[in-house]
Design a protein around this motif. Structure first.
Motif, mmCIF file in Angstrom:
data_model
loop_
_atom_site.group_PDB
_atom_site.id
_atom_site.type_symbol
_atom_site.label_atom_id
_atom_site.label_comp_id
_atom_site.label_asym_id
_atom_site.label_seq_id
_atom_site.Cartn_x
_atom_site.Cartn_y
_atom_site.Cartn_z
ATOM 1 N N ARG A 97 0.840 -1.200 0.000
ATOM 2 C CA ARG A 97 0.000 0.000 0.000
ATOM 3 C C ARG A 97 0.875 1.251 0.000
ATOM 4 O O ARG A 97 1.825 1.352 0.773
ATOM 5 C CB ARG A 97 -0.938 0.003 1.205
ATOM 6 N N GLY A 98 0.531 2.165 -0.887
ATOM 7 C CA GLY A 98 1.258 3.423 -0.982
ATOM 8 C C GLY A 98 2.331 3.380 -2.045
ATOM 9 O O GLY A 98 2.543 2.361 -2.713
ATOM 10 N N PRO A 99 3.033 4.506 -2.220
ATOM 11 C CA PRO A 99 4.096 4.570 -3.226
ATOM 12 C C PRO A 99 5.180 3.526 -2.965
ATOM 13 O O PRO A 99 5.454 3.157 -1.815
ATOM 14 C CB PRO A 99 4.640 5.992 -3.072
ATOM 15 N N PHE A 100 5.805 3.080 -4.029
ATOM 16 C CA PHE A 100 6.900 2.123 -3.914
ATOM 17 C C PHE A 100 8.208 2.848 -3.639
ATOM 18 O O PHE A 100 8.506 3.855 -4.288
ATOM 19 C CB PHE A 100 7.018 1.296 -5.195
ATOM 20 N N PRO A 101 9.003 2.345 -2.711
ATOM 21 C CA PRO A 101 10.282 2.998 -2.420
ATOM 22 C C PRO A 101 11.282 2.796 -3.552
ATOM 23 O O PRO A 101 11.125 1.904 -4.390
ATOM 24 C CB PRO A 101 10.749 2.294 -1.137
ATOM 25 N N ASP A 102 12.322 3.609 -3.541
ATOM 26 C CA ASP A 102 13.317 3.558 -4.614
ATOM 27 C C ASP A 102 14.020 2.212 -4.694
ATOM 28 O O ASP A 102 14.463 1.798 -5.775
ATOM 29 C CB ASP A 102 14.362 4.658 -4.421
ATOM 30 N N ASP A 103 14.125 1.508 -3.565
ATOM 31 C CA ASP A 103 14.859 0.241 -3.549
ATOM 32 C C ASP A 103 13.955 -0.975 -3.659
ATOM 33 O O ASP A 103 14.370 -2.097 -3.338
ATOM 34 C CB ASP A 103 15.704 0.141 -2.276
#
Length: 290
Positions: free
Chosen positions: A169-175
């Motif tokens: 849930r929510g934006p995906f992190p850069d990694d």
């Protein structure tokens, strides 16, 4: 009211044999086509049962269940699926109303962009379009990580990673693509690898579906009335976020439907939703004045 029995038909577009079903309804309205991708006709039994007054069309997308591909090692893409849908609608005699969920919603937008005359009203439920999210590059990387897990470890590894990413849930992190893939056993998936790499979702469709970029200019100009739907319980998940992003690009607001990404299911594939409430909402949306 007793449901009539469906008639099963086949078509042979280039590279595939499509199987679809038509169940005549008791009313005189135009047919209602229910689609997913790669989910086939078997996923729509509960939802279809709530529309005995409508002629119902369901089908198995190319490569899925009863529909075959000449070469199952090849990719499928939304434009190809849109052509398949167009052929079915022409064979039945359009236009239709179209409820399209998940990858089917992506394919339906491709159809309407090219053949708006085929569809009177489209209800596109939770299209998993990583391509339109604010964090599109990270979302697409997350999907590619699913594909990589499948190619390395087979079905169980790929499905476990799919379940982890699609429930995030929510934006995906850069990694996100560098994070360890989950253990398949945690999700009840098989840990052994049977060696096959032709799964209809994990091999044939997942990249091209999620990375697809709809023709929003054509969709905004289409005669089709387009309603974007999102589930109340799946807020923040990629497909739900895709619905909100598509609605924003179309200049509309998503209509909130009961339950989750599979809210129309009545236990098909072992995934219960709220089909009674979902069907009631769908009927209201289909019958609403434009």
């Amino acid at each position: 009211m007793a449901l009539t029995q469906p008639t099963t038909r086949t078509l042979e577009p280039p590279g595939a044999t499509l199987t679809y079903d038509v169940r005549p309804g008791s009313g005189g309205d135009i047919p209602l086509f229910l689609i997913g991708s790669p989910m086939g006709a078997a996923g729509f039994g509960s939802l279809a049962s709530h529309f005995p007054d409508r002629t119902i069309i369901t089908y198995d997308p190319r490569g899925a269940e009863r529909s075959t591909k000449a070469d199952p090692s090849t990719d499928s893409n939304p434009d190809q699926h849109a052509d398949d849908l167009h052929r079915i609608i022409q064979d039945v005699g359009g236009p239709v109303d179209l409820f399209a969920s998940s990858g089917g919603a992506v394919n339906a937008m491709a159809l309407v962009a090219k053949h708006p005359e085929d569809v009177r009203k489209l209800v596109a439920h939770e299209p998993p379009l990583a391509s339109v999210l604010p964090d599109a590059e990270n979302a697409k990387a997350a999907v590619r990580a699913i594909s990589d897990s499948y190619q390395r470890g087979g079905f169980g590894a790929g499905m476990a990673h799919f379940m982890a990413i699609t429930s995030h849930r929510g934006p995906f992190p850069d990694d996100i693509a560098q994070q360890p893939a989950p253990d398949p056993s945690i999700f009840g998936m098989p840990t052994e690898d049977d060696g096959s790499r032709t799964d209809v979702m994990l091999a044939q469709n997942i990249i091209n579906t999620t990375h697809y970029e709809p023709d929003f200019d054509a969709l905004r100009a289409a005669s089709t009335r387009i309603v974007i739907a999102a589930g109340t319980e799946s807020e923040g998940e990629m497909a739900n976020r895709g619905a909100h992003a598509v609605a924003e690009r179309l200049g509309t607001e998503p209509v909130i439907f009961p339950s989750h990404h599979g809210g129309f299911l009545g236990g098909e594939y072992g995934w219960p939703g709220e089909p009674d409430a979902f069907a009631a909402k769908l009927r209201n949306v289909l019958e609403a004045e434009d």
